[in-house]
Write an enzyme that holds these catalytic residues in place. Structure first.
Site, PDB file in Angstrom:
ATOM      1  N   LYS A 186      -1.350  -7.505  -9.095  1.00  0.00           N
ATOM      2  CA  LYS A 186      -2.285  -7.620  -7.958  1.00  0.00           C
ATOM      3  C   LYS A 186      -1.851  -6.575  -6.924  1.00  0.00           C
ATOM      4  CE  LYS A 186      -2.827  -9.017  -4.234  1.00  0.00           C
ATOM      5  NZ  LYS A 186      -3.070  -7.990  -3.179  1.00  0.00           N
ATOM      6  N   GLU A 208       9.876  -3.595  12.963  1.00  0.00           N
ATOM      7  CA  GLU A 208       9.454  -2.507  12.074  1.00  0.00           C
ATOM      8  C   GLU A 208       8.160  -1.896  12.613  1.00  0.00           C
ATOM      9  OE1 GLU A 208       8.075  -3.684   8.094  1.00  0.00           O
ATOM     10  OE2 GLU A 208       9.057  -1.903   7.303  1.00  0.00           O
ATOM     11  N   PHE A 220       0.807  -1.226   0.000  1.00  0.00           N
ATOM     12  CA  PHE A 220       0.000   0.000   0.000  1.00  0.00           C
ATOM     13  C   PHE A 220       0.837   1.271   0.000  1.00  0.00           C
ATOM     14  CE2 PHE A 220       0.927  -0.205   4.574  1.00  0.00           C
ATOM     15  CZ  PHE A 220       1.160   1.124   4.860  1.00  0.00           C
ATOM     16  N   CYS A 249       9.839   1.646   3.236  1.00  0.00           N
ATOM     17  CA  CYS A 249      10.738   0.557   3.607  1.00  0.00           C
ATOM     18  C   CYS A 249      12.149   1.078   3.800  1.00  0.00           C
ATOM     19  CB  CYS A 249      10.716  -0.545   2.560  1.00  0.00           C
ATOM     20  SG  CYS A 249      11.433  -0.017   1.020  1.00  0.00           S
ATOM     21  N   SER A 268       5.567  -6.804   3.503  1.00  0.00           N
ATOM     22  CA  SER A 268       6.178  -7.060   4.811  1.00  0.00           C
ATOM     23  C   SER A 268       6.990  -8.358   4.773  1.00  0.00           C
ATOM     24  CB  SER A 268       5.084  -7.155   5.866  1.00  0.00           C
ATOM     25  OG  SER A 268       4.201  -8.194   5.516  1.00  0.00           O
TER      26      SER A 268
HETATM   27  P1  NAD Z   1       1.770  -6.649   3.202  1.00  0.00           P
HETATM   28  O1  NAD Z   1       2.829  -7.665   3.309  1.00  0.00           O
HETATM   29  O2  NAD Z   1       0.701  -6.650   4.216  1.00  0.00           O
HETATM   30  O3  NAD Z   1       1.017  -6.748   1.786  1.00  0.00           O
HETATM   31  C1  NAD Z   1       1.738  -6.728   0.571  1.00  0.00           C
HETATM   32  C2  NAD Z   1       0.923  -7.455  -0.500  1.00  0.00           C
HETATM   33  O4  NAD Z   1       0.770  -8.820  -0.121  1.00  0.00           O
HETATM   34  C3  NAD Z   1      -0.478  -6.901  -0.691  1.00  0.00           C
HETATM   35  O5  NAD Z   1      -0.785  -6.922  -2.070  1.00  0.00           O
HETATM   36  C4  NAD Z   1      -1.354  -7.875   0.085  1.00  0.00           C
HETATM   37  O6  NAD Z   1      -2.661  -7.964  -0.447  1.00  0.00           O
HETATM   38  C5  NAD Z   1      -0.615  -9.188  -0.074  1.00  0.00           C
HETATM   39  N1  NAD Z   1      -0.766 -10.074   1.096  1.00  0.00           N
HETATM   40  C6  NAD Z   1      -0.965  -9.710   2.394  1.00  0.00           C
HETATM   41  N2  NAD Z   1      -0.998 -10.791   3.188  1.00  0.00           N
HETATM   42  C7  NAD Z   1      -0.815 -11.866   2.393  1.00  0.00           C
HETATM   43  C8  NAD Z   1      -0.736 -13.266   2.634  1.00  0.00           C
HETATM   44  N3  NAD Z   1      -0.843 -13.776   3.866  1.00  0.00           N
HETATM   45  N4  NAD Z   1      -0.530 -14.082   1.586  1.00  0.00           N
HETATM   46  C9  NAD Z   1      -0.397 -13.578   0.341  1.00  0.00           C
HETATM   47  N5  NAD Z   1      -0.468 -12.256   0.049  1.00  0.00           N
HETATM   48  C10 NAD Z   1      -0.667 -11.408   1.054  1.00  0.00           C
HETATM   49  O7  NAD Z   1       2.520  -5.223   3.142  1.00  0.00           O
HETATM   50  P2  NAD Z   1       1.889  -3.769   3.214  1.00  0.00           P
HETATM   51  O8  NAD Z   1       1.407  -3.516   4.597  1.00  0.00           O
HETATM   52  O9  NAD Z   1       0.969  -3.535   2.067  1.00  0.00           O
HETATM   53  O10 NAD Z   1       3.206  -2.885   2.912  1.00  0.00           O
HETATM   54  C11 NAD Z   1       4.082  -2.470   3.904  1.00  0.00           C
HETATM   55  C12 NAD Z   1       5.288  -3.380   4.003  1.00  0.00           C
HETATM   56  O11 NAD Z   1       5.974  -3.421   2.753  1.00  0.00           O
HETATM   57  C13 NAD Z   1       6.324  -2.883   5.007  1.00  0.00           C
HETATM   58  O12 NAD Z   1       6.806  -3.971   5.745  1.00  0.00           O
HETATM   59  C14 NAD Z   1       7.410  -2.290   4.136  1.00  0.00           C
HETATM   60  O13 NAD Z   1       8.693  -2.260   4.735  1.00  0.00           O
HETATM   61  C15 NAD Z   1       7.371  -3.189   2.960  1.00  0.00           C
HETATM   62  N6  NAD Z   1       7.950  -2.594   1.763  1.00  0.00           N
HETATM   63  C16 NAD Z   1       9.129  -3.076   1.315  1.00  0.00           C
HETATM   64  C17 NAD Z   1       9.738  -2.491   0.208  1.00  0.00           C
HETATM   65  C18 NAD Z   1      11.058  -3.009  -0.299  1.00  0.00           C
HETATM   66  O14 NAD Z   1      11.436  -2.645  -1.408  1.00  0.00           O
HETATM   67  N7  NAD Z   1      11.774  -3.839   0.432  1.00  0.00           N
HETATM   68  C19 NAD Z   1       9.117  -1.417  -0.452  1.00  0.00           C
HETATM   69  C20 NAD Z   1       7.889  -0.972   0.025  1.00  0.00           C
HETATM   70  C21 NAD Z   1       7.315  -1.563   1.143  1.00  0.00           C
END
Ligand code: NAD
Length: 483
Positions: free
Chosen positions: A174, A383, A150, A282, A227
């Site tokens: 997605k 985090e 997000f 991130c 995450s």
């Molecule tokens: P999230 O892990 O909750 O969700 C990311 C994606 O995974 C979404 O599309 C979500 O619908 C899907 N998802 C969620 N739970 C799932 C599951 N159990 N099985 C399969 N798919 C699932 O992350 P978020 O809250 O949207 O984003 C924030 C996180 O992203 C933070 O931890 C941040 O550090 C990280 N992030 C990392 C980078 C990087 O380049 N390393 C960049 C941006 C954000």
């Protein structure tokens, strides 16, 4: 009537077969912006079949023609730059300038993809043996998918889609169900490209759609950003199903401030790194480690400047820090601060309970600074993904390197110093994938891979840059003799 989002499959907007919907809410105004379908395995199957059906013709479309789509996409995105930025503000809560910054970075990934014909060139050796030539071909693989978070609703999908399709693959996106509308807008904009149907597909949804993408036999590889716990699931699921995978995870980024650093430049950078996007990056600065005797000065200056930040609605041009993404996120952040305090941390600045006139229901958390944080404290280890900065002390350079390397994460780390030798040691010894020297947010530009180590990355080929070309192509070796 609340807008119910559709999927984009095979060149058409189609209703999802979902039976449940996630409300998409402006986190500052609480306005309901739309409803995101929890797309099902059947929706993903339709997208995968459409992408597979488009693959053979698309891969044989001349490379230069494929690259031309990127030049046209760039123009379209520039034309709609402000609309895209405004949508990011509305569904994510960041400030206008932050949203403009992310859309700009997204466009830079389109620029990079336009250069794919140069990067895709093959190499070879004539007469590797008598009368035998050996060459490498780089070929697209098939259907790729990206599952995105997000916090950068516009930029992160653009890390992947342009390069994946310009290299000759077809694609399923997605996005996060918390911020799906920016990508609906992108796909509306992309309709003007007249890409062959099925080359790009959009499936809105959450966990079920993600899992179906990862398990679908036609999907050959998955790019993921989110995450760390989910990144691990994605890595394990994709490898189990024999797919390529690059899974970028969460972070706890450290900034070391050495006694010889320029204090005012360091503070300016740390402020941006800690509180930009309300800490939901991130690459956000999570822990500042003051080395030697500069702790008090650094803390006082950070507290003074953080107190002065104008928190508010991102569409207001004077706002300096927006909201966090949701009520659940605000509650999670508040709880983590409480836990940190119970574990011995002290609040030098408490951003809980901040309200903004006219936006009383908004999910605001003010800038927060905690100190006296032991290495086992939740605020030193986990985090937070909010505007919470931990300040610690270290006696010397070696201690700060030890502190950083003990973290389970390895996304980014920065040093502020005027000492070139120490900067070099930092680059050499710190286990993090993106290193900043007098830089608060060490964000690689589109032509460099996005680093990440330990629990911040699962896989080997990273997103962006040459890594992304390698991820999205298969190398075939041809050994030829003509008799
Ligand atoms: P999230 O892990 O909750 O969700 C990311 C994606 O995974 C979404 O599309 C979500 O619908 C899907 N998802 C969620 N739970 C799932 C599951 N159990 N099985 C399969 N798919 C699932 O992350 P978020 O809250 O949207 O984003 C924030 C996180 O992203 C933070 O931890 C941040 O550090 C990280 N992030 C990392 C980078 C990087 O380049 N390393 C960049 C941006 C954000």
């Amino acid at each position: 009537m609340v807008k119910r989002l559709k999927n984009y499959i095979g060149g058409e907007w189609v209703e999802s077969s979902a039976t449940t919907y996630t409300p998409v809410v402006n986190p500052a105004t609480c306005e309901l912006l739309g409803e995101c379908p929890e797309s099902t395995a059947a929706d993903v199957d339709a997208a995968a079949k459409a992408a597979q059906a488009a693959f053979e013709e698309w891969r044989s479309t001349p490379m230069l023609n494929r690259a031309q789509y990127m030049y046209r996409l760039k123009t379209l995105l520039e034309d709609r730059f402000e609309d895209l930025s405004e949508m990011v503000v509305k569904e994510n809560g960041k400030t206008r300038d932050e949203a403009r910054g992310e859309v700009r970075r997204g466009i830079e990934s389109v620029d990079f993809a336009a250069s794919v014909p140069v990067i895709m060139r093959n190499d070879g050796v004539e007469d590797i043996a008598a009368g035998i030539d050996e060459t490498t071909l780089r070929q697209p693989v098939g259907v790729f998918a990206a599952i995105t978070p997000f916090n950068f609703p516009s930029m992160v999908p653009l890390w992947f889609l342009p390069t994946a399709i310009t290299t000759g693959n077809t694609f399923i996106l997605k996005p996060s169900p918390q911020t799906p509308i920016s990508m609906e807008l992108l796909f509306e904009i992309m309709e003007d490209l007249d890409l062959p149907e099925g080359v790009v597909n959009l499936v809105q949804g959450g966990k079920e759609a993600s899992m179906s993408v990862m398990e679908h036999p036609l999907v050959r590889g998955v790019s993921f950003v989110g995450s760390s716990p989910v990144a691990r699931i994605v890595y394990e699921t994709c490898t189990k199903h024999g797919k390529r995978v690059q899974a970028q995870g969460g972070a706890k980024n450290y900034i070391a401030v050495m006694p010889d650093a320029d204090l005012s430049a360091s503070v300016k950078n740390i402020m941006g790194a800690a509180y930009g996007c309300a800490g939901q990056r991130c690459l956000a600065a999570a822990v500042v480690v003051a080395v030697g005797d500069m702790y008090d000065q650094l803390k006082d200056e950070l507290v003074k400047q953080a107190k002065g930040l104008r928190v508010g609605y991102g569409l207001n041009e004077t706002t300096q820090m927006g909201t966090v993404i949701s009520t659940a996120a605000r509650e999670r952040i508040t709880k983590m601060i409480e836990q940190g305090v119970q574990q011995g941390a002290q609040l030098a600045l408490d951003g809980r309970g901040v309200t903004v006139n006219g936006f009383e229901g908004g999910n605001f958390v003010g800038p927060t600074i905690v100190e006296n944080v032991g290495s086992d404290n939740i605020l030193a280890r986990e985090e937070v993904f909010g505007p919470v900065l931990t300040i610690m002390k270290a006696d010397d350079f070696n201690s700060v390197v030890d502190i950083i390397n003990k973290s389970k994460y390895g996304n980014a780390a920065s040093i502020f110093t005027n000492n070139g030798k120490q900067a070099r040691e930092f680059k050499y010894r710190v286990n993090a994938g993106n290193i900043g020297v007098n830089i608060g947010v060490a964000a690689p530009s589109a032509s460099f891979p996005f680093g990440g180590q330990k629990e911040s990355f699962f896989g080997d080929l990273h997103g962006q840059g040459i890594d992304s070309i390698n991820f999205y192509t298969e190398r075939k070796i041809v050994i030829e003799r003509w008799l």
